[in-house]
Design a protein around this motif. Structure first.
Motif, PDB file in Angstrom:
ATOM      1  N   TRP A  19       1.845   1.804   7.349  1.00 21.38           N
ATOM      2  CA  TRP A  19       2.805   2.247   6.352  1.00 21.38           C
ATOM      3  C   TRP A  19       4.177   2.226   7.016  1.00 21.38           C
ATOM      4  N   GLU A  32      -2.205   2.893   9.147  1.00 19.80           N
ATOM      5  CA  GLU A  32      -2.863   3.291   7.909  1.00 19.80           C
ATOM      6  C   GLU A  32      -4.054   4.201   8.192  1.00 19.80           C
ATOM      7  N   GLN A  38      -2.988   8.824  -0.064  1.00 25.59           N
ATOM      8  CA  GLN A  38      -3.061   7.484  -0.650  1.00 25.59           C
ATOM      9  C   GLN A  38      -1.734   6.755  -0.502  1.00 25.59           C
ATOM     10  N   GLU A  39      -0.632   7.429  -0.825  1.00 21.08           N
ATOM     11  CA  GLU A  39       0.709   6.873  -0.671  1.00 21.08           C
ATOM     12  C   GLU A  39       1.578   7.914   0.035  1.00 21.08           C
ATOM     13  N   GLU A  41       4.553   9.862   2.295  1.00 23.29           N
ATOM     14  CA  GLU A  41       6.008   9.807   2.422  1.00 23.29           C
ATOM     15  C   GLU A  41       6.341   9.836   3.902  1.00 23.29           C
ATOM     16  N   SER A  48       9.951   7.091   0.528  1.00 24.30           N
ATOM     17  CA  SER A  48       8.669   6.459   0.236  1.00 24.30           C
ATOM     18  C   SER A  48       8.353   5.434   1.324  1.00 24.30           C
ATOM     19  N   GLU A  50       5.872   1.785   2.329  1.00 19.38           N
ATOM     20  CA  GLU A  50       5.155   0.638   1.789  1.00 19.38           C
ATOM     21  C   GLU A  50       4.228   0.087   2.854  1.00 19.38           C
ATOM     22  N   GLN A  51       3.157  -0.574   2.405  1.00 25.51           N
ATOM     23  CA  GLN A  51       2.196  -1.136   3.338  1.00 25.51           C
ATOM     24  C   GLN A  51       2.684  -2.469   3.876  1.00 25.51           C
TER      25      GLN A  51
END
Length: 60
Positions: A19, A32, A38-39, A41, A48, A50-51
């Protein structure tokens, strides 16, 4: 007493899912497999994430 400081074995590098922070001002990222959400911060700036895939040393 002496210790050998000879050459060490190289650590193999593998493609790893991570991430990565989306903020331009932050360099934060995490593997990860170490994320509990799951998502997640960003733990540094709370933006936020992102992968992405990076080539990193293998962690066992």
């Amino acid at each position: 007493m002496s210790f050998s400081r000879g050459p060490k074995e190289p650590v193999p590098e593998v493609e790893t899912n991570v991430w990565s922070c989306t903020s331009d001002d932050c360099q934060g990222w995490m593997r990860e497999s170490y994320s509990f959400e799951q998502e997640p911060e960003c733990p540094l700036c709370k933006s936020s994430m992102e992968q992405e895939v990076r080539v990193l040393p293998e962690v066992k």
